[in-house]
Design an enzyme around this catalytic site. Structure first.
Site, short mmCIF file in Angstrom:
data_model
loop_
_atom_site.label_atom_id
_atom_site.label_comp_id
_atom_site.label_asym_id
_atom_site.label_seq_id
_atom_site.Cartn_x
_atom_site.Cartn_y
_atom_site.Cartn_z
N GLU A 117 0.80 -1.22 0.00
CA GLU A 117 0.00 0.00 0.00
C GLU A 117 0.84 1.28 0.00
OE1 GLU A 117 -3.48 0.53 -0.09
OE2 GLU A 117 -3.40 -1.56 -0.75
N SER A 396 -35.64 -7.76 -25.84
CA SER A 396 -36.91 -7.19 -26.29
C SER A 396 -37.73 -6.54 -25.19
CB SER A 396 -37.75 -8.27 -26.98
OG SER A 396 -37.14 -8.69 -28.18
#
Length: 888
Positions: A117, A396
């Site tokens: 980190e 659809s």
């Protein structure tokens, strides 16, 4: 002047010219250096200006930075989530957080965290200037959004303490404030204190906070006993805790963990052998079994994810840290039912555990989201919610939203409006096909929607509607055209039949059809109460998104869809409407992955009643893996409808289910099928050719169809006159006018029971017999015979000349009487013979053929069964009195 002087003068001039040329040559580089210097100074000045401006902007943003308290850094506020019955069903935050001291964290954990980190953690003063510069460049190149790194562990702690962690909040202003507070924090706390606070505060997936808590939750051990592979796993999870959750994604978690191990090795914290030993251990090895509480929390996990996201978006508060009371709209019974359906085979048969589903249930009258299921067969918390976090096309199910709804709303088209289903390509030239690779020709708008015909739908969208009208329609339903078209700005031609819509958006949009056109944005949170008692009402307003006639007419068509699929979606006593949707593989995908011809990657069903709107999606996350498709063979293509039926039937049990009432703005009209434009049925239109459709009031058709004929009336002006001198009867009548000028009219004339057919308006009969002549006249058209007009004429008895008296005897020879008598007999037929064998009247000046008429009597009787009689039937139908009676 002497030659010597002249030479000297010339040399001076030559020298002078040489010096000038040298000066010119010497000045050229100086000119180039001057321009270079100016450019350099300008760029340097701009650089200094940028630094000054950036510094000023930084100072301006920093001056408005929020205050960061000790409570923010160490705070343990929890957030309660309440169901609709007012009971707390979940608590997020501090209840599942164990605080560990710096001494309790092993060195291996600290090394793992800083290695992945913030490798420069122990050297910087809270910020990384190079990282900030990189973030600034990303801000410019990404349209005002921070992209890529720049944060130190100290900045990340500040972010967790006082700012939102959402990506959309990563702005330059936020970064500046974050950096300023990080610098201040570094002055107040030691590196060890900062690192400890960070490891106690970070989320470790779900409702687990802090690495000390994670050690107990995942491995059942204190944090001080963590080994290399465990410490590396937790350090790697900090970047994306849910993605790298070893319970949910063990493969991704192991890959990320190994990255951390390699960095630790490179940094010299562990040896190469230690690294290899650690990487050899599976990421899910040693994990604790999930508890009953964990499994219970799975029931509402998807709903919880949406509540947290909605609260952050609407209030700017973070439920994970702000200590809120959130009043949600969840119906726990509906949520449990949806979860049970998705995670068992008691209701529908799933082919395997990898197949996923997403269900969104919305109250159509309020917009409240009652239940959400964003996946199945998962472990963990706050996982992917497929009801909103999806990029799968809608198929659809989008057609009522982008095509048929706008067509009725803006053009006031009827449900009968005629479309053409034939070979067709998009405006760009790409051919489009229907699901069955067939064409139906001219069909109604209702049939095109119910049978989900792609071509007539796309033609309606692209050829008859305005894009602005469609945009306005879907925007009224809370949809963004840019998102629907997947970043194309405006809608594109293919959005007629598919687009990017989430399941929750579909359920919310369809709810407006169910609610008379009224739309309320779907919402999971009704109210938020902050720690200080402030109440924030999050109930959205209800707006009229479309006319009531549009909502009713679309619903009426979609009710036919539900009827077609009644075996899989039907619920006794529950009126409902809905639409199916599937997506397709490309030809290349099918070929490369050996995918069956009937396989599809996605199946949708969106349906609604007068109470609820429910969308259901089914499919696999990875659509090209072996067997990861939906097929008719195993019934997986029908699963979305079966899931809908299972859940909708459950939630409809204890509510009143009413049908929709037709508003005054809609007219129900019977029209002749195939007429274009719509026409009312004619008197002879067969029932099979009559359909009932819906029209916006005021647009109903008024014309009457003559395709099957029109109502015939008796001809006018019929009269007959006897010409004594010519011994004939002349019959006349008015010309009959049909509505359809293209249809041929003929007349059936019957004289004393004997029928004739003519196309003229007069008829002459000679060779008459005394007495009353009965005459009737009917019109023949469309294979039918109309009612008759009648008249009569009296034919007087012919006068018989008296025999002259015999003359007295004369001197001339006598006349031969026998010959005269014989001639008289021939000129005066026997009355009896006239009665038994009457002569046929002749037609003077007309072309009727009596023998042909009589010879066709038998054919007339048989031909009455035909729908469209032949020409002989039309000419001779009057010769059979029984046939005339049926036709009339």
């Amino acid at each position: 002047m002497s030659d010597q002087n002249m030479s000297r003068t010339k040399n001076k001039q030559n020298n002078k010219q040489v010096r000038k040329q040298k000066q010119k040559k010497g000045k050229q580089p100086k000119k180039k250096r001057s321009w270079f210097k100016r450019i350099f100074l300008t760029l340097f000045a701009l650089f200094l200006l940028a630094i000054v401006a950036g510094g000023g902007l930084f100072a301006y943003y920093a001056s408005s930075a929020p205050e960061m308290t000790d409570e923010d850094l160490r705070g343990s506020y929890s957030t309660d989530f309440l169901a609709t019955n007012g009971e707390v069903f979940y608590t997020l935050g501090a209840e599942n957080r164990d605080f560990a001291s710096a001494d309790e964290y092993p060195e291996i954990m600290k090394q793992a965290m800083t290695s992945i980190e913030d490798q420069n953690f122990y050297n910087h003063f809270g910020i990384d200037p190079i990282g900030i510069a990189r973030a600034a460049v990303g801000f410019v190149t990404n349209g005002g959004r921070i992209a890529g790194g720049g944060s130190t562990l100290t900045q990340q702690l500040v972010k967790l303490a006082v700012f939102s962690t959402e990506r959309e909040d990563q702005t330059l202003k936020r970064k500046a404030q974050e950096a300023w507070l990080a610098i201040q924090l570094e002055r107040e706390l030691s590196k060890e204190q900062i690192l400890t606070l960070y490891m106690n505060k970070i989320n470790m997936a779900g409702n687990v906070y802090g690495i000390s808590t994670a050690a107990e939750e995942y491995y059942g051990k204190p944090v001080s006993e963590l080994e290399v592979h465990e410490a590396a796993l937790f350090a790697g999870m900090a970047q994306a805790p849910n993605r790298f959750n070893p319970y949910v994604n063990p493969e991704a978690a192991e890959k990320r963990r190994n990255v951390v191990i390699n960095v630790m090795r490179d940094e010299g914290h562990i040896t190469a052998q230690q690294a290899e030993d650690a990487k050899a251990i599976p990421a899910d090895q040693g994990l604790k079994d999930r508890t009953e509480e964990d499994r219970n929390n799975q029931v509402f996990d998807s709903y919880l994810v949406e509540v947290i996201a909605e609260t952050r978006e609407k209030t700017g508060l973070d439920p994970q840290t702000a200590g809120l009371t959130i009043h949600t709209n969840i119906d726990m019974d509906a949520q449990q039912a949806a979860f049970d359906i998705a995670n068992s085979n008691d209701y529908v048969n799933f082919p395997d555990d990898e197949l996923q589903t997403a269900m969104s249930l919305v109250d159509v009258n309020t917009g409240q989201v009652k239940s959400l299921v964003g996946g199945r067969m998962h472990e963990g918390q706050l996982l992917k919610n497929r009801t909103t976090q999806t990029n799968r096309p809608s198929g659809s199910t989008i057609k009522p939203l982008t095509t048929y709804g706008p067509a009725i709303e803006s053009k006031q088209f009827s449900t009968y409006h005629q479309l053409v289903d034939e070979e067709w390509s998009y405006p760009g030239g790409q051919p489009l096909r229907n699901y069955d690779d067939r064409y139906k020709g001219q069909i109604s708008m209702r049939e095109a929607l119910v049978d989900s015909r792609n071509i007539p739908t796309a033609r309606l969208f692209n050829e008859e509607l305005e894009l602005s009208e469609i945009d306005q329609f879907i925007e009224n339903l809370g949809l963004d055209p840019n998102e629907v078209s997947e970043g194309n700005g405006d809608l594109v031609p293919s959005n007629a039949i598919s687009g990017k819509l989430s399941g929750l958006q579909l359920a919310g949009s369809y709810s407006a059809f169910a609610n008379g056109g009224n739309f309320t944005e779907p919402y999971t949170v009704s109210k938020v109460v902050t720690q200080d008692g402030q109440e924030i009402d999050l109930t959205p307003e209800t707006n009229q998104a479309m006319s009531d006639y549009t909502a009713y007419m679309v619903t009426d068509m979609l009710k036919d869809v539900a009827d077609v699929y009644s075996s899989t979606v039907g619920i006794p006593g529950v009126p409902q409407a809905g639409k199916t949707g599937t997506t397709n593989y490309t030809a290349k995908q099918k070929e490369e992955n050996n995918i069956p011809s009937d396989a599809v990657p996605d199946s949708w069903y969106v349906g609604y009643t007068s109470n609820y709107s429910l969308s259901v999606w089914t499919g696999y996350d990875s659509i090209t893996e072996e067997g990861h498709w939906l097929s008719n063979n195993d019934g997986s293509r029908q699963l979305s409808r079966e899931i809908y039926q299972a859940l909708m039937s459950r939630v409809s049990q204890n509510v009143e289910n009413t049908d929709w009432t037709k508003p005054a703005s809609v007219s129900e009209v019977s029209v002749e099928k195939g007429s274009n434009p719509a026409k009312l049925p004619g008197p002879n239109t067969p029932p099979s050719s009559i359909v009932t459709e819906l029209f916006v009031a005021g647009t109903e058709p008024s014309g009457v169809s003559t395709s099957f004929g029109e109502e015939l009336s008796a001809p006018s002006g019929l009269n007959a006159s006897f010409n004594e001198e010519a011994n004939e009867v002349t019959i006349n009548w008015d010309e009959y006018q049909l509505i359809n000028e293209n249809e041929t009219v003929s007349y059936q004339l019957t004289v004393n029971g004997q029928a004739f057919t003519t196309g003229e308006t007069s008829y002459t009969i000679s060779e008459l017999q005394s007495g009353t002549m009965q005459i009737s006249l009917s019109v023949q058209a469309y294979g039918k015979t109309g009612p008759a007009a009648t008249t009569s004429v009296v034919i007087p008895q012919a006068e018989v000349e008296e025999e002259p008296e015999e003359p007295e005897a004369d001197t001339e020879d006598p006349v031969e009487e026998e010959e005269d008598t014989e001639e008289d007999v021939e000129e005066n037929p026997d009355p009896q013979e006239d009665e038994t064998e009457p002569e046929e009247p002749s037609n003077n000046g007309n072309n009727s053929n009596n023998e042909n008429n009589n010879s066709n009597n038998e054919n007339n009787t048989e031909d009455t069964e035909e729908e469209e009689p032949s020409s002989n039937d039309q000419d001779n139908s009057g010769t059979n009195s029984e046939t005339d009676t049926e036709n009339e």
